[in-house]
Enzyme design. Structure first.
Site, PDB file in Angstrom:
ATOM      1  N   GLU A   9      -5.621  -4.811  10.641  1.00  0.00           N
ATOM      2  CA  GLU A   9      -4.557  -3.834  10.870  1.00  0.00           C
ATOM      3  C   GLU A   9      -4.839  -3.064  12.163  1.00  0.00           C
ATOM      4  O   GLU A   9      -5.637  -2.111  12.155  1.00  0.00           O
ATOM      5  CB  GLU A   9      -4.504  -2.835   9.713  1.00  0.00           C
ATOM      6  N   GLU A  39      -6.794   4.951   7.624  1.00  0.00           N
ATOM      7  CA  GLU A  39      -6.636   6.376   7.268  1.00  0.00           C
ATOM      8  C   GLU A  39      -7.901   6.902   6.586  1.00  0.00           C
ATOM      9  O   GLU A  39      -8.272   8.063   6.764  1.00  0.00           O
ATOM     10  CB  GLU A  39      -5.382   6.548   6.394  1.00  0.00           C
ATOM     11  N   HIS A  69      -9.429   1.376   4.774  1.00  0.00           N
ATOM     12  CA  HIS A  69      -8.155   1.555   5.487  1.00  0.00           C
ATOM     13  C   HIS A  69      -8.371   2.519   6.654  1.00  0.00           C
ATOM     14  O   HIS A  69      -9.186   3.436   6.565  1.00  0.00           O
ATOM     15  CB  HIS A  69      -7.097   2.109   4.518  1.00  0.00           C
ATOM     16  N   SER A 121       3.324  -2.200  10.492  1.00  0.00           N
ATOM     17  CA  SER A 121       4.779  -2.221  10.683  1.00  0.00           C
ATOM     18  C   SER A 121       5.415  -3.569  10.342  1.00  0.00           C
ATOM     19  O   SER A 121       6.342  -4.010  11.023  1.00  0.00           O
ATOM     20  CB  SER A 121       5.139  -1.767  12.106  1.00  0.00           C
ATOM     21  N   ASN A 145       0.874  -1.181   0.000  1.00  0.00           N
ATOM     22  CA  ASN A 145       0.000   0.000   0.000  1.00  0.00           C
ATOM     23  C   ASN A 145       0.907   1.226   0.000  1.00  0.00           C
ATOM     24  O   ASN A 145       1.458   1.597   1.035  1.00  0.00           O
ATOM     25  CB  ASN A 145      -0.888  -0.028   1.256  1.00  0.00           C
ATOM     26  N   GLY A 171       2.307   2.292  10.736  1.00  0.00           N
ATOM     27  CA  GLY A 171       3.246   3.399  10.558  1.00  0.00           C
ATOM     28  C   GLY A 171       3.949   3.825  11.834  1.00  0.00           C
ATOM     29  O   GLY A 171       4.574   4.882  11.880  1.00  0.00           O
ATOM     30  N   LYS A 198       0.118   4.266  -0.436  1.00  0.00           N
ATOM     31  CA  LYS A 198      -0.529   5.479   0.091  1.00  0.00           C
ATOM     32  C   LYS A 198      -0.237   6.664  -0.840  1.00  0.00           C
ATOM     33  O   LYS A 198      -0.162   6.485  -2.054  1.00  0.00           O
ATOM     34  CB  LYS A 198      -0.058   5.744   1.531  1.00  0.00           C
TER      35      LYS A 198
HETATM   36  C1  PEP Z   1      -0.809   0.226   6.116  1.00  0.00           C
HETATM   37  O1  PEP Z   1      -0.912   1.416   5.912  1.00  0.00           O
HETATM   38  O2  PEP Z   1      -1.661  -0.535   5.640  1.00  0.00           O
HETATM   39  C2  PEP Z   1       0.311  -0.244   6.925  1.00  0.00           C
HETATM   40  C3  PEP Z   1       0.222  -1.422   7.437  1.00  0.00           C
HETATM   41  O3  PEP Z   1       1.366   0.627   7.089  1.00  0.00           O
HETATM   42  P1  PEP Z   1       2.790   0.279   7.789  1.00  0.00           P
HETATM   43  O4  PEP Z   1       3.262  -1.019   7.182  1.00  0.00           O
HETATM   44  O5  PEP Z   1       3.664   1.427   7.437  1.00  0.00           O
HETATM   45  O6  PEP Z   1       2.535   0.150   9.248  1.00  0.00           O
END
Ligand code: PEP
Length: 258
Positions: A170, A100, A98, A216, A11, A176, A13
């Protein structure tokens, strides 16, 4: 080991311009010239999708995803992107819900449910994201939050349609932040989500649905996480921006099934 084929998705973003996407793919695609025992997916920003599609769609190993899609087919919806537009560039998957989109853009389960149904009606495979905040987890609300997200986002979706749905668990506190859910926390949440799918649909759907972990994920923790019984791949943000680190995460998936 389960028969579910792992799915590992990048992803990006709001990162990677069209030129940067091209440079990434020039380094990444030669690592996986043939089809692999894991599904590899890349979700560029909308504007980078045509450039990325020119490299991804002819590849034998990688599929294209969008990061969002309007539930409306066309019309006066400034700034939105339709199913027809995504079809034309060769999109297979669409990330929906997501955290976000939920927290910054105010998408609720009813909005996400309309999008899930629109993606399925248009032949795409939604990657439906769910997950709790730290406050919700610490307040003992983990199960309540996951149940209402699953039931709300998948309302009116049929058991047959679930063959085309991927879930991404998630935990918001791990996205992040550099903090990954521990293997115990991740496995427990994934098993709980699988139980919710059994309640909402049936045992077959629960056993067959792929549930990714996101939060992460890095080359250093991917092997341990993919080995867990109910983890069927990853949705990767930060570590997917570098072709080598995303390549290592994919390799961890391949090593697990080989
Ligand atoms: C994501 O945005 O779906 C995500 C898991 O980000 P990160 O791997 O940076 O934590």
């Amino acid at each position: 080991m389960s028969t579910r084929k792992p799915i590992i998705a990048a992803n990006w973003k709001m990162n990677q311009t069209p030129t940067e996407s091209k440079a990434f793919l020039e380094k990444f695609l030669p690592k996986f010239p043939e089809s692999t025992p894991v599904d590899i997916v890349i979700a560029p920003a909308f504007l980078s999708m045509p450039m990325a599609a020119a490299q991804i769609v002819p590849s034998k190993s990688v599929d294209l995803s969008a990061q969002n899609m309007s539930a409306e087919p066309s019309g006066a919806f400034t700034g939105e992107v339709s199913a027809a537009m995504l079809k034309e560039v060769g999109t297979k998957y669409v990330i929906l819900g997501h955290s976000e989109r939920r927290s910054i853009f105010g998408e609720d389960d009813a909005t996400i449910n309309a999008k899930v149904k629109a993606t399925l009606d248009n032949g795409f495979q939604p990657i439906l994201c769910i997950g709790e905040s730290l406050e919700e987890r610490e307040g003992g609300k983990l199960e309540e939050v996951l149940r209402s997200q699953i039931n709300g986002s998948l309302a009116d979706v049929t058991a047959e349609q679930m063959a085309n749905v991927v879930i991404a668990y998630e935990p918001v506190w791990a996205i992040g932040t550099g903090v990954t859910a521990s293997p115990e926390q991740a496995q427990e949440a994934h098993a709980f989500v699988r139980g919710l799918l059994k309640d909402l649909f049936n045992e077959e759907v629960a056993a067959a649905t792929r549930i990714q972990y996101g939060g992460s994920v890095k080359p250093g923790n991917a092997g341990e996480l993919i080995a867990l019984e109910d983890i069927d791949g990853f949705l990767v943000g930060g570590a997917s921006l570098d072709p080598d680190s995303f390549g290592e995460i994919v390799q961890a998936g391949i090593a697990h099934v080989s």
